[in-house]
Design a protein around this motif. Structure first.
Motif, mmCIF file in Angstrom:
data_model
loop_
_atom_site.group_PDB
_atom_site.id
_atom_site.type_symbol
_atom_site.label_atom_id
_atom_site.label_comp_id
_atom_site.label_asym_id
_atom_site.label_seq_id
_atom_site.Cartn_x
_atom_site.Cartn_y
_atom_site.Cartn_z
ATOM 1 N N PRO A 26 24.765 -16.687 -14.710
ATOM 2 C CA PRO A 26 23.428 -16.113 -14.501
ATOM 3 C C PRO A 26 22.595 -16.044 -15.784
ATOM 4 O O PRO A 26 21.371 -15.996 -15.719
ATOM 5 N N GLY A 29 21.536 -19.894 -16.023
ATOM 6 C CA GLY A 29 21.057 -20.498 -14.778
ATOM 7 C C GLY A 29 21.830 -21.744 -14.395
ATOM 8 O O GLY A 29 21.548 -22.367 -13.370
ATOM 9 N N PRO A 324 21.393 -10.407 -16.843
ATOM 10 C CA PRO A 324 20.596 -11.022 -15.781
ATOM 11 C C PRO A 324 21.053 -10.521 -14.412
ATOM 12 O O PRO A 324 22.136 -9.946 -14.289
ATOM 13 N N THR A 327 21.606 -14.118 -9.061
ATOM 14 C CA THR A 327 21.152 -15.458 -8.669
ATOM 15 C C THR A 327 19.635 -15.553 -8.823
ATOM 16 O O THR A 327 18.935 -14.537 -8.917
ATOM 17 N N SER A 328 19.169 -16.771 -8.760
ATOM 18 C CA SER A 328 17.728 -16.998 -8.802
ATOM 19 C C SER A 328 17.065 -16.367 -7.566
ATOM 20 O O SER A 328 15.974 -15.791 -7.647
ATOM 21 N N LYS A 331 16.582 -12.758 -8.133
ATOM 22 C CA LYS A 331 15.446 -12.549 -9.042
ATOM 23 C C LYS A 331 14.122 -12.677 -8.283
ATOM 24 O O LYS A 331 13.231 -11.821 -8.416
ATOM 25 N N GLN A 332 13.996 -13.708 -7.473
ATOM 26 C CA GLN A 332 12.739 -13.917 -6.726
ATOM 27 C C GLN A 332 12.475 -12.760 -5.770
ATOM 28 O O GLN A 332 11.349 -12.301 -5.613
ATOM 29 N N SER A 356 11.036 -12.772 -20.856
ATOM 30 C CA SER A 356 11.678 -14.076 -21.053
ATOM 31 C C SER A 356 12.480 -14.005 -22.341
ATOM 32 O O SER A 356 12.112 -13.290 -23.270
ATOM 33 N N ASP A 362 16.011 -20.307 -18.470
ATOM 34 C CA ASP A 362 16.393 -20.590 -17.079
ATOM 35 C C ASP A 362 17.350 -19.546 -16.505
ATOM 36 O O ASP A 362 17.832 -19.672 -15.370
ATOM 37 N N PHE A 364 18.672 -15.799 -15.081
ATOM 38 C CA PHE A 364 18.098 -14.974 -14.012
ATOM 39 C C PHE A 364 17.756 -13.574 -14.538
ATOM 40 O O PHE A 364 18.128 -12.560 -13.929
#
Ligand code: NAD
Length: 499
Positions: A26, A29, A324, A327-328, A331-332, A356, A362, A364
């Motif tokens: 994570p 990414g 992080p 998973t992506s 995060k979304q 960032s 990249d 999460f």
């Protein structure tokens, strides 16, 4: 890329379903491994092996079974750093958090060393003339467990250590997000002396879960994860005649009274709201200050603390506050809920949206967010966010504050911060939530108490670990025996002697 395996009959076994899931790092990414997703046939084979191995294990005396747990605890200490390293690399949590994950599971294994005492049963001498009555706690046979991503060491150990020490065989279906630690745990159990086939790990998704729920040999299913899946597993498992316990999602409120130590409350909120990136079912996700002045003071204390939080990969050292998210997609989901909070009128007083990290673009990572003036109609209040987002709901009175927590559909944990004993006592007595903290933000019970929420956070009667685990993983048999000395000549009972 590494290819992970199942753990069947004492060895690592490659998957043969042809289906795989990605396991991410994570922090970067990147996909670091792929995990096999078992077919129904693979799950059924593991159950058959377990059913063959279980009777001999169930006949081992409890003291010897407990000795396996003793040795297992030693091995967990020996391998703590290795386990934590693997855990952090797949989950993303900090190294100290990963060690805590192993430690809290280890404590359940320690509790299980008391199995001979817990399994003693009951005996009534002379229940009638020449009649004795005794109750035994016998293993169920083959038990199954389905676990979430957020505690890949602790939650499997909540289940398999009591199940196994009670004499059962156990099939674990861990989260496909971070599946490596459960295999290491199964290997350590065997190094500790557990026979092959008693603890097996079958990796997978809904296919293997459904296979577990419908396999007639499986006697019980334990589940920890989100509420919709908990409801599905409880319903399907019960319909298939299994003993089932399911633990679901949470929205934990912390009430801050005007007399609370505001520094203590703010520190507690920061630790419990943002630790492990908010991916804890006992995380505080709603702060409820009572009164406008309390709310202003609390926000003033919280903002600089939240802004100071250090977010980074577990490899950056122990001063990282959280890593992080898993998973992506997670995060979304968090970022879209944050956006809904803004759109629905909440005040975002700490904005982590642009967070960032150089070199980890990249990954999460989600920065810390703090909302003020959240109301109960908003999605960020109603839904479990499972991210580093704390919502503040200002309450006009203690009654309004306790009402908020009581009316929320989830009932896992809650806390009150106050210096007033009457208020704290009233809160602890009236609240319809399973785990309550008084000036303690994450009131996770220790292994020798039981863990469990109320309302939509739980489906089933018995809690995790503590004495409830010994009830869940055994069934009671009661024997009434009569011996000739209690029978009068002519073969009749002397019932008068009982009067
Ligand atoms: P999840 O519900 O997505 O997954 C949990 C398990 O169910 C995994 O093993 C997964 O493979 C399986 N699963 C997923 N979808 C399925 C489906 N459609 N059918 C059958 N099985 C399915 O949960 P998660 O994201 O891994 O974990 C986070 C959730 O767990 C949060 O809601 C959190 O509050 C909850 N949780 C609760 C407790 C508790 O004790 N109450 C403890 C930890 C986590």
């Amino acid at each position: 890329m590494a290819e992970l395996t199942h753990y069947i009959n004492g060895q690592r076994v490659s998957g043969n379903s042809g289906r795989f899931g990605d396991v991410f790092n994570p922090a970067t990414g990147e996909v670091q491994a792929r995990v096999p997703l078992a077919s129904k046939e693979e799950l059924d084979i593991a159950v058959e092996i377990a059913a063959e191995a279980q009777p001999a294990w169930g006949a081992v005396n409890p003291q010897r079974r407990a000795r396996v747990m003793m040795k297992f605890v030693d091995l967990l200490h020996r391998d703590m750093d290795k386990l934590a390293e693997v855990l952090s690399s797949e989950h993303g949590k900090t190294f100290p958090d990963a060690k805590g994950d192993v430690q809290r599971g280890l404590e359940v294994a320690e509790y299980c060393i008391g199995a001979p005492q817990m399994l003693k049963g009951e005996f009534t001498d002379s229940a009638g003339p020449g009649i004795d009555m005794y109750s035994m706690k016998q293993p169920l046979g083959v038990c199954g467990g389905i676990t979430p991503f957020n505690f890949p060491a602790m939650i499997p150990m909540w289940m398999f250590t009591p199940a196994i020490v009670c004499g059962n065989a156990f099939i674990l279906k861990p989260s496909e997000r971070d599946p490596s630690v459960p295999i290491l745990l199964a290997e350590l159990m065997e190094e500790a002396g557990l026979p092959k086939g008693i603890l097996q790990v079958v990796n997978g998704d809904k296919v293997s879960v459904d296979a577990m729920l419908t396999n007639p040999t499986i006697q019980s299913v334990g589940f920890v994860g989100s509420t919709p899946i908990a409801e599905y597993i409880y319903g399907t498992g019960c319909a298939n005649g299994k003993r089932v316990q399911c633990f679901g999602g949470a929205k934990n409120h912390m009430i801050v009274m005007p007399d609370a130590d505001m520094d203590l409350a703010a520190d507690a909120l920061v630790g419990s709201g943002y630790g492990a990136a908010g991916e804890r079912c006992m995380a505080i996700s709603v702060a409820v200050p009572v009164g406008e002045e309390t709310a202003d003071r609390l926000i003033e204390k919280l903002v600089p603390r939240v802004e100071k939080l250090k977010v980074g990969p577990y490899t950056a050292g122990d001063d990282i506050d959280f890593g992080p998210v898993v998973t992506s997609a997670a995060k979304q989901n968090i970022l879209s809920l944050v956006q809904s909070g803004i759109d629905q009128g909440a005040e975002l007083v700490v904005d982590g949206r642009d967070f960032s990290l150089q070199g980890y673009e990249d990954g999460f990572f989600v920065g810390a967010h703090l909302f003020d003036r959240v109301t109960p109609e908003m999605d960020i209040y109603k839904k479990e966010i499972f991210g580093p987002v704390l919502s503040t709901v200002r309450a006009g009175s203690y009654e309004e504050a306790i009402g908020l927590a009581m009316n929320h559909e989830y009932g896992n944990g809650t806390a009150i911060f106050t210096r007033d004993g009457d208020t704290a006592r009233d809160f602890a007595n009236r609240i319809n939530i399973g785990m309550v903290g008084v000036n303690v933000p994450i009131p996770v019970p220790l292994a020798y108490h039981t863990f469990g929420g109320w309302k939509k956070s739980v489906f089933g009667d018995l809690n995790q670990h503590g004495p409830d685990a010994f009830k869940f993983y055994t069934r009671t048999k009661t024997v009434t025996s009569r011996w000739p000395s209690g029978i009068k000549e002519g073969g009749e009972f002397n019932f008068k002697a009982m009067d």
